[in-house]
Design a protein around this motif. Structure first.
Motif, PDB file in Angstrom:
ATOM      1  N   VAL A   1     -34.234 -22.009 -70.223  1.00 13.37           N
ATOM      2  CA  VAL A   1     -33.349 -21.172 -69.407  1.00 13.37           C
ATOM      3  C   VAL A   1     -32.134 -21.975 -68.961  1.00 13.37           C
ATOM      4  O   VAL A   1     -30.980 -21.516 -69.041  1.00 13.37           O
ATOM      5  CB  VAL A   1     -34.113 -20.617 -68.180  1.00 13.37           C
ATOM      6  N   LEU A   2     -32.356 -23.209 -68.472  1.00 18.19           N
ATOM      7  CA  LEU A   2     -31.251 -24.047 -68.002  1.00 18.19           C
ATOM      8  C   LEU A   2     -30.294 -24.389 -69.143  1.00 18.19           C
ATOM      9  O   LEU A   2     -29.066 -24.354 -68.978  1.00 18.19           O
ATOM     10  CB  LEU A   2     -31.805 -25.329 -67.370  1.00 18.19           C
ATOM     11  N   ASP A   3     -30.856 -24.726 -70.303  1.00 22.07           N
ATOM     12  CA  ASP A   3     -30.043 -25.092 -71.464  1.00 22.07           C
ATOM     13  C   ASP A   3     -29.150 -23.926 -71.895  1.00 22.07           C
ATOM     14  O   ASP A   3     -27.931 -24.071 -72.050  1.00 22.07           O
ATOM     15  CB  ASP A   3     -30.960 -25.512 -72.609  1.00 22.07           C
ATOM     16  N   SER A   4     -29.745 -22.748 -72.084  1.00 24.43           N
ATOM     17  CA  SER A   4     -28.977 -21.586 -72.549  1.00 24.43           C
ATOM     18  C   SER A   4     -28.016 -21.088 -71.472  1.00 24.43           C
ATOM     19  O   SER A   4     -26.923 -20.596 -71.779  1.00 24.43           O
ATOM     20  CB  SER A   4     -29.912 -20.465 -72.990  1.00 24.43           C
ATOM     21  N   ALA A   5     -28.385 -21.245 -70.204  1.00 22.66           N
ATOM     22  CA  ALA A   5     -27.484 -20.835 -69.121  1.00 22.66           C
ATOM     23  C   ALA A   5     -26.235 -21.719 -69.104  1.00 22.66           C
ATOM     24  O   ALA A   5     -25.118 -21.235 -68.890  1.00 22.66           O
ATOM     25  CB  ALA A   5     -28.207 -20.908 -67.778  1.00 22.66           C
ATOM     26  N   TYR A   6     -26.428 -23.015 -69.365  1.00 24.00           N
ATOM     27  CA  TYR A   6     -25.279 -23.922 -69.382  1.00 24.00           C
ATOM     28  C   TYR A   6     -24.340 -23.615 -70.552  1.00 24.00           C
ATOM     29  O   TYR A   6     -23.114 -23.631 -70.408  1.00 24.00           O
ATOM     30  CB  TYR A   6     -25.756 -25.367 -69.457  1.00 24.00           C
ATOM     31  N   LEU A   7     -24.918 -23.349 -71.725  1.00 26.81           N
ATOM     32  CA  LEU A   7     -24.088 -22.979 -72.870  1.00 26.81           C
ATOM     33  C   LEU A   7     -23.338 -21.673 -72.620  1.00 26.81           C
ATOM     34  O   LEU A   7     -22.186 -21.510 -73.030  1.00 26.81           O
ATOM     35  CB  LEU A   7     -24.954 -22.855 -74.125  1.00 26.81           C
ATOM     36  N   THR A   8     -23.984 -20.746 -71.925  1.00 24.45           N
ATOM     37  CA  THR A   8     -23.326 -19.485 -71.572  1.00 24.45           C
ATOM     38  C   THR A   8     -22.166 -19.740 -70.614  1.00 24.45           C
ATOM     39  O   THR A   8     -21.078 -19.160 -70.762  1.00 24.45           O
ATOM     40  CB  THR A   8     -24.340 -18.515 -70.932  1.00 24.45           C
ATOM     41  N   TYR A   9     -22.382 -20.617 -69.654  1.00 26.52           N
ATOM     42  CA  TYR A   9     -21.308 -21.011 -68.720  1.00 26.52           C
ATOM     43  C   TYR A   9     -20.128 -21.606 -69.491  1.00 26.52           C
ATOM     44  O   TYR A   9     -18.962 -21.300 -69.208  1.00 26.52           O
ATOM     45  CB  TYR A   9     -21.863 -22.015 -67.718  1.00 26.52           C
TER      46      TYR A   9
END
Length: 484
Positions: A15-23
């Motif tokens: 979740v953290l990894d994909s959230a950062y890429l989305t950001y």
């Protein structure tokens, strides 16, 4: 219970990894910093599906896995939860494999966060599958009731997509507003309307020069301030003690200056009348180089390092037409040189670049771009001939020869040089007359104009605007880029 906690732990990192890429998608930030392939991958056409970044879908999938694994903390739901996580991990690994293929063979760049996501998804599959097999040997992962799978997946994926769309729309509104400001008419020349963005584009390089100058002066003062603080004195006292008091003006220098100016002075003026002013003038002229040397020594001692912000890089395709270049094609530092074959400064810079490449062939890649100035009557034709000589791999030989013989760049002299170098002059002439050389040169000129190039030589190092050749050469700039 242990398996469930491991799944929750892995899903949380997903979740953290994909959230950062989305950001990074939303705000255009460099996900992995300079030198990585994240920017290329996030900007590629493969990074989105139906206008939504793949990281948003990944965020939804990880949330679905996280929610499902959390339900597995209850003993009566653990079996179904683990099998659902297995199924979701299978779904997640399919696009991960495809993205790994794209990074390796299509985009030819690697994103550490994308690789991390692939590893997390694979780990989830292995952990969940083994746990499901141990718990219910031989039972298919497709065993859980359909509503237990569809509900969390739909909710988890729809939620981040909805949030992303709303946030993107808001940011898009801000961008549109900014662009509308850029279209604001700020001047008129007759019927021509000049917009703010047009003005900003025209002065961008001058603004960059000004910012770099003031930043350099500010940093010098900070270094002097640090040394003055260490010694318990003011900056003024430090400079006086270490620089100005050590400047020596010799009698020979005074005599030389006296001989230069005595014919312009009032009749009857003696050397003694102006000697004090002559010494002050020579001292002022020497003070700047002496101060620069002192500041440079302090920077070296303090380990001072300055690098222009990555956000101020110029977006340049260094060699869009496969033109002449030297050095290593996979060097960490790319130097783009806009040059004029009739420009004396360009000739000196050319020799400095040659020396740099000979000393550091694996560190630098140098691309030559044509930018003949209108003030030089022979520069455009010389550039077209050199561009056509590239068809016979003779570009650098022609350029070396023309830079070394700038005193005569008439057409007759240029063709004498081409023949003396053993090139097929008829083929070069046919290329020039066909307009092929002219098109290459004009394309370079147009791209130089779009960047704001107005003088030669102009250098860009890894996209950073350097301007003309620094007094000490480009070694310090190359070292700075390699250190990062």
């Amino acid at each position: 219970m242990t398996t469930t906690l491991i799944l929750i732990f892995l899903a949380t990192f997903g979740v953290l990894d994909s959230a950062y890429l989305t950001y990074s998608h939303l705000f255009g930030s460099a996900a992995c910093g300079d030198g990585s392939g994240c920017g290329e991958i996030l900007a590629s056409p493969y990074s989105k599906l139906l206008g939504i970044p793949l990281s948003v879908y990944g965020l939804g999938l990880y949330l679905a896995i996280w929610m499902t694994a959390w339900r597995g903390l209850r003993e009566d739901e653990r079996g179904d939860a683990i099998r659902i996580v297995s199924l979701l991990a299978v779904v997640g690994n399919l696009p991960s494999l495809f993205l790994l293929y794209l990074q390796a063979f299509v985009i030819e760049a690697w994103c550490p966060f994308c690789l991390g996501s692939a590893m997390l998804m694979l780990a989830l599959l292995i952990v969940a599958w083994r746990a499901a097999d141990r718990r219910d040997p031989g039972q298919s992962v497709f065993g859980p009731p359909l509503h237990l799978v569809v509900a969390p997946v739909m909710l988890a994926i729809a939620l981040p997509i909805g949030i992303y769309s709303v946030v993107e729309a808001g940011i898009g509104g801000l961008i549109v507003g900014s662009r509308s400001q850029g279209r604001e008419v700020v001047a008129r020349i007759g019927d021509r309307e000049i917009t703010r963005s047009e003005v900003d584009a025209g002065i961008r390089m001058k603004l960059q020069e000004t910012k770099d100058q003031y930043r350099s002066e500010w940093l010098d003062r900070q270094v002097l301030g640090a040394e003055a603080k260490n010694r318990g004195m003011s900056i003024r006292s430090l400079v006086q003690q270490e620089v100005y008091s050590k400047i020596d003006v010799t009698a020979g220098e005074v005599t030389h200056r006296w001989e230069q100016i005595k014919g312009r002075l009032k009749p009857g003026t003696t050397r003694e009348d102006v000697e004090s002013r002559i010494r002050s003038e020579i001292g002022r002229r020497k003070s700047k180089p002496a101060l620069d040397v002192f500041v440079a020594s302090l920077k070296k001692r303090f380990g001072t390092d300055y690098r222009p912000p990555a956000s101020e890089r110029f977006v340049i395709d260094p060699n869009p037409r496969g033109g002449p270049e030297k050095g290593s094609s996979d060097a960490p530092v790319t130097i783009v040189e806009f040059s004029d074959l009739e420009c004396g400064y360009c000739a000196r810079a050319h020799h400095a670049i040659d020396d740099l490449v000979k000393r550091r062939p694996k560190d630098v890649r140098v691309i030559f771009r044509h930018y003949p100035l209108n003030m030089h009557p022979h520069a455009r034709y010389a550039a077209e001939v050199a561009a056509c000589a590239q068809q016979q791999n003779g570009f650098w030989k022609v350029v070396d020869r023309l830079f070394a013989n700038q005193n005569d760049l008439s057409k007759r002299a240029i063709w004498n040089h081409v023949e003396a170098l053993g090139l097929d002059a008829l083929a070069v002439d046919a290329c020039v007359k066909s307009g092929d050389g002219g098109r290459i040169v004009q394309a370079d000129i147009d791209e130089g104009d779009s960047l704001g190039v107005g003088s030669t030589p102009t250098f860009f190092v890894n996209g950073h605007y350097i301007g003309s050749m620094p007094i000490g050469g480009l070694d310090a700039v190359v070292d700075r880029e390699m250190s990062h």
